[in-house]
Scaffold this motif. Structure first.
Motif, PDB file in Angstrom:
ATOM      1  N   GLN A  42    -140.021  31.889  91.612  1.00  0.00           N
ATOM      2  CA  GLN A  42    -140.099  32.468  90.587  1.00  0.00           C
ATOM      3  C   GLN A  42    -139.822  34.066  90.251  1.00  0.00           C
ATOM      4  O   GLN A  42    -139.138  34.334  89.379  1.00  0.00           O
ATOM      5  N   GLU A  43    -140.293  34.711  91.376  1.00  0.00           N
ATOM      6  CA  GLU A  43    -140.332  36.224  91.232  1.00  0.00           C
ATOM      7  C   GLU A  43    -138.346  36.280  91.316  1.00  0.00           C
ATOM      8  O   GLU A  43    -137.729  37.469  90.728  1.00  0.00           O
ATOM      9  N   GLN A  44    -137.866  35.489  92.137  1.00  0.00           N
ATOM     10  CA  GLN A  44    -136.356  35.662  92.253  1.00  0.00           C
ATOM     11  C   GLN A  44    -135.532  35.435  90.887  1.00  0.00           C
ATOM     12  O   GLN A  44    -134.629  36.012  90.530  1.00  0.00           O
ATOM     13  N   LEU A  45    -136.299  34.375  90.369  1.00  0.00           N
ATOM     14  CA  LEU A  45    -135.825  33.945  88.941  1.00  0.00           C
ATOM     15  C   LEU A  45    -135.870  35.183  88.005  1.00  0.00           C
ATOM     16  O   LEU A  45    -134.933  35.356  87.182  1.00  0.00           O
ATOM     17  N   ASN A  46    -137.052  35.774  88.119  1.00  0.00           N
ATOM     18  CA  ASN A  46    -137.315  36.956  87.203  1.00  0.00           C
ATOM     19  C   ASN A  46    -136.138  37.781  87.521  1.00  0.00           C
ATOM     20  O   ASN A  46    -135.781  38.538  86.283  1.00  0.00           O
ATOM     21  N   GLU A  47    -136.164  38.121  88.768  1.00  0.00           N
ATOM     22  CA  GLU A  47    -135.011  39.193  89.038  1.00  0.00           C
ATOM     23  C   GLU A  47    -133.543  38.902  88.706  1.00  0.00           C
ATOM     24  O   GLU A  47    -132.961  39.629  88.092  1.00  0.00           O
ATOM     25  N   ILE A  48    -133.393  37.354  88.675  1.00  0.00           N
ATOM     26  CA  ILE A  48    -132.108  37.150  88.035  1.00  0.00           C
ATOM     27  C   ILE A  48    -131.782  37.319  86.618  1.00  0.00           C
ATOM     28  O   ILE A  48    -130.724  38.021  86.333  1.00  0.00           O
ATOM     29  N   MET A  49    -133.098  37.156  86.112  1.00  0.00           N
ATOM     30  CA  MET A  49    -133.041  37.359  84.300  1.00  0.00           C
ATOM     31  C   MET A  49    -132.877  38.805  84.333  1.00  0.00           C
ATOM     32  O   MET A  49    -131.780  39.115  83.274  1.00  0.00           O
ATOM     33  N   GLY A  50    -133.546  39.666  84.971  1.00  0.00           N
ATOM     34  CA  GLY A  50    -133.418  40.975  84.714  1.00  0.00           C
ATOM     35  C   GLY A  50    -132.003  41.552  85.213  1.00  0.00           C
ATOM     36  O   GLY A  50    -131.390  42.318  84.152  1.00  0.00           O
ATOM     37  N   ILE A  51    -131.464  41.299  86.195  1.00  0.00           N
ATOM     38  CA  ILE A  51    -130.202  41.729  86.504  1.00  0.00           C
ATOM     39  C   ILE A  51    -129.116  41.349  85.522  1.00  0.00           C
ATOM     40  O   ILE A  51    -128.213  41.953  84.994  1.00  0.00           O
ATOM     41  N   ALA A  52    -129.087  39.812  84.855  1.00  0.00           N
ATOM     42  CA  ALA A  52    -128.325  39.500  84.233  1.00  0.00           C
ATOM     43  C   ALA A  52    -128.134  40.278  82.517  1.00  0.00           C
ATOM     44  O   ALA A  52    -127.286  40.500  82.305  1.00  0.00           O
ATOM     45  N   LEU A  53    -129.596  40.468  82.166  1.00  0.00           N
ATOM     46  CA  LEU A  53    -129.598  41.483  80.934  1.00  0.00           C
ATOM     47  C   LEU A  53    -129.155  42.897  81.093  1.00  0.00           C
ATOM     48  O   LEU A  53    -128.412  43.249  80.199  1.00  0.00           O
ATOM     49  N   ARG A  54    -129.262  43.320  82.467  1.00  0.00           N
ATOM     50  CA  ARG A  54    -128.637  44.610  82.654  1.00  0.00           C
ATOM     51  C   ARG A  54    -127.376  44.746  82.630  1.00  0.00           C
ATOM     52  O   ARG A  54    -126.613  45.487  82.206  1.00  0.00           O
ATOM     53  N   ILE A  55    -126.566  43.614  83.312  1.00  0.00           N
ATOM     54  CA  ILE A  55    -125.120  43.535  83.442  1.00  0.00           C
ATOM     55  C   ILE A  55    -124.616  43.350  81.954  1.00  0.00           C
ATOM     56  O   ILE A  55    -123.769  43.802  81.439  1.00  0.00           O
TER      57      ILE A  55
END
Ligand code: ADP
Length: 239
Positions: free
Chosen positions: A148-161
């Protein structure tokens, strides 16, 4: 400039060939081909490989300046890039700013090109056979693809990108409709942005006109796609 990198062919996908250089590095060679509908439509497109490689290199270098970790190591100036080999997560992460494509198919209640109140992030399983179905975050966790934490990180990075790319596109008079990302893990378990960022994986408009692979999906020729990618590169300031 031709590269003297050597590697053993380990994978041939629809858009690229992947060669293994050593334990750490891969070469990705962009093909002079354009495909759509999971490969059902395919045409030769001389010049496209270099244009898509140049787009990927330019955008990944831009993201690096903002601290977004990605797999790019080097470019041969032509169709090949050198990247860090990763353990890929078999999901496609899609960020959408406007209603388009498969979003409209599953949600016909929204008018095409409606701007969302906030960018949407969604996940699809990478599977040509199943046509990359939409999956839930619970599906991903239960299948053991990430925690879950990695998925949250992915979502955060995707939005930043999305923020970085959208701002850049706007500064060049372009509209970023949506795009697809892939991520993998490096040997230390860090999340790293991988694969490509090009007209094959993004929808980009200029005054409502596509500069991306959507043209091909709608019946344009491979030559039209190459011309659109040339125009995209000129407008983005890519050599
Ligand atoms: P597809 O498999 O969808 O036809 P491509 O033709 O683009 O796609 O093939 C490239 C393959 O390389 C994809 O399967 C992608 O997930 C994989 N890939 C991208 N970047 C990396 C990386 N850094 N390490 C390992 N595999 C990667």
């Amino acid at each position: 400039m031709a590269s003297n990198w050597v590697g053993e062919l380990i994978y041939e996908g629809k858009a690229k060939r992947v060669y293994r250089v050593n334990d750490e590095l891969l070469i990705m060679e962009f093909k002079d081909e354009v495909t759509a509908f999971d490969g059902a439509r395919k045409e030769r497109a001389p010049g496209k490989g270099r244009l898509a490689a140049a787009q990927t290199v330019f955008l990944m270098r831009l993201l690096s300046k903002y601290g977004i970790r990605n797999h790019l190591v080097d470019w041969d100036g032509d169709r090949k890039i050198l990247v860090r080999g990763l353990r890929m997560i078999p999901i496609e992460v899609i960020v959408r700013n406007y209603a388009y494509g498969s979003f409209l198919k599953r949600m016909p209640l929204v008018k095409p090109m409606t701007r969302f109140s906030k960018p949407l992030v969604e996940f699809h399983l990478k599977s040509d056979e199943l046509h990359d179905p939409l999956i839930t975050t619970d599906d991903i966790i239960e299948a053991g693809l990430t925690r879950q934490e990695q998925l949250n990180e992915i979502m955060g990075i995707a939005l930043r990108i999305n923020e970085i790319l959208s701002n850049y596109m706007v500064s060049r008079g372009l509209t970023l409709v949506d795009f697809k990302l892939e991520f993998g893990f490096d040997k230390s378990g860090n999340l790293v942005l991988a694969d490509e960022m090009s007209g094959d994986t993004m929808r980009i408009l200029i005054n409502g006109r596509h500069l991306d692979k959507e043209l091909f999906r709608r019946g344009a020729s491979a030559l039209d796609v190459v011309r659109a990618y040339e125009e995209m590169n000129r407008l983005l300031g890519i050599s």
